[in-house]
Design an enzyme around this catalytic site. Structure first.
Site, mmCIF file in Angstrom:
data_model
loop_
_atom_site.group_PDB
_atom_site.id
_atom_site.type_symbol
_atom_site.label_atom_id
_atom_site.label_comp_id
_atom_site.label_asym_id
_atom_site.label_seq_id
_atom_site.Cartn_x
_atom_site.Cartn_y
_atom_site.Cartn_z
ATOM 1 N N LYS A 13 0.821 -1.227 -0.184
ATOM 2 C CA LYS A 13 0.082 -0.183 -0.120
ATOM 3 C C LYS A 13 0.895 1.278 0.028
ATOM 4 O O LYS A 13 0.412 2.066 -0.593
ATOM 5 C CB LYS A 13 -0.791 0.043 1.326
ATOM 6 C CG LYS A 13 -2.021 -1.089 1.099
ATOM 7 C CD LYS A 13 -3.008 -0.905 2.345
ATOM 8 C CE LYS A 13 -4.208 -1.716 2.206
ATOM 9 N NZ LYS A 13 -5.330 -1.772 3.323
ATOM 10 N N ASP A 69 -8.655 2.390 4.429
ATOM 11 C CA ASP A 69 -9.269 0.941 4.678
ATOM 12 C C ASP A 69 -9.748 0.715 3.491
ATOM 13 O O ASP A 69 -10.399 1.786 2.962
ATOM 14 C CB ASP A 69 -10.142 0.797 5.868
ATOM 15 C CG ASP A 69 -10.342 -0.758 6.166
ATOM 16 O OD1 ASP A 69 -9.631 -1.393 5.922
ATOM 17 O OD2 ASP A 69 -11.478 -0.735 6.871
ATOM 18 N N THR A 70 -9.710 -0.656 2.767
ATOM 19 C CA THR A 70 -10.053 -0.915 1.613
ATOM 20 C C THR A 70 -10.933 -2.058 1.740
ATOM 21 O O THR A 70 -10.432 -3.102 2.465
ATOM 22 C CB THR A 70 -8.955 -1.076 0.684
ATOM 23 O OG1 THR A 70 -8.349 0.325 0.607
ATOM 24 C CG2 THR A 70 -9.372 -1.490 -0.666
ATOM 25 N N ARG A 178 -7.445 3.073 -4.749
ATOM 26 C CA ARG A 178 -6.677 3.780 -3.873
ATOM 27 C C ARG A 178 -5.984 4.866 -4.478
ATOM 28 O O ARG A 178 -6.017 6.226 -3.952
ATOM 29 C CB ARG A 178 -5.509 2.821 -3.656
ATOM 30 C CG ARG A 178 -4.667 3.235 -2.169
ATOM 31 C CD ARG A 178 -3.665 2.068 -1.640
ATOM 32 N NE ARG A 178 -4.576 1.233 -1.110
ATOM 33 C CZ ARG A 178 -4.734 -0.108 -1.470
ATOM 34 N NH1 ARG A 178 -4.224 -0.419 -2.538
ATOM 35 N NH2 ARG A 178 -5.520 -1.005 -0.760
#
Length: 192
Positions: A13, A69-70, A178
């Site tokens: 990430k 948060d994904t 994202r």
């Protein structure tokens, strides 16, 4: 250059976020900031989990920061795995097991549409701001590709023919949930 702590220990990430920021901001992970902890994700929404991560780091450091948060949300499974995406098959965060469970749950289903949704919570000078990015797509029948992480081997974004795991990072960023959330964050930061 403005420094922001990214409330994560996930190097994948962090790499994605840094590739989007292109040197505009210095991004420091929890480990790089000397924070040795995994921040819990106890809530039922991405928004609350992102808020918790950012608030925890801001409380510890007083430095502007953001949490993220994904979740992968499937239509047929009423939004599953959603907020539980990282722990879909158990608390150990085993993405091979998560993918196996997801594909098993989708066996025989004709509707394989899904979306990745990212929520970023930024705390800048004590005030919180949230940003959301969505990538619509579908789930494959079996994993494809070696790149990326998480559910990337089974997710094909709309208007693409390959999974995220078959794409280079610049290719993935053309679609990435994202990246979309980060672009909103960047535009906000530029105007501050």
């Amino acid at each position: 250059m403005q420094k922001l702590i990214f409330a994560t220990n996930n190097t994948h990430k962090a790499e994605e976020i840094r590739s989007v920021l292109e040197g505009r901001f210095t991004i420091t992970t929890l480990k790089e900031a000397g924070i040795d902890m995994d921040i819990p994700e106890p809530f039922d929404t991405l928004e609350e989990n992102a808020r918790k991560k950012a608030a925890t780091v801001y409380h510890l450091t007083g430095i502007s920061c953001f949490g993220e948060d994904t979740g992968l949300e499937t239509n047929t499974l009423n939004g599953e795995p959603g907020v539980k995406s990282a722990r879909y098959a158990g608390e150990e965060r085993d993405f091979a097991a998560n993918i196996e469970k997801l594909l098993d749950q989708l066996k025989g289903k004709t509707d394989r549409t899904a979306r990745f949704r990212t929520v970023i919570s930024l705390i800048l000078n004590g005030a919180e701001h949230q940003f959301e990015g969505i990538c619509e797509g579908s789930i494959t029948v079996q994993p494809r590709g070696e790149k990326g992480f998480g559910y990337d081997p089974v997710f094909i974004p709309h208007n693409a023919s390959r999974t995220f795991a078959e794409m280079s990072l610049p290719e993935k960023n053309q679609y990435s949930h994202r990246k979309k959330a980060m672009e909103q964050l960047i535009q906000f930061l530029i105007t501050q």
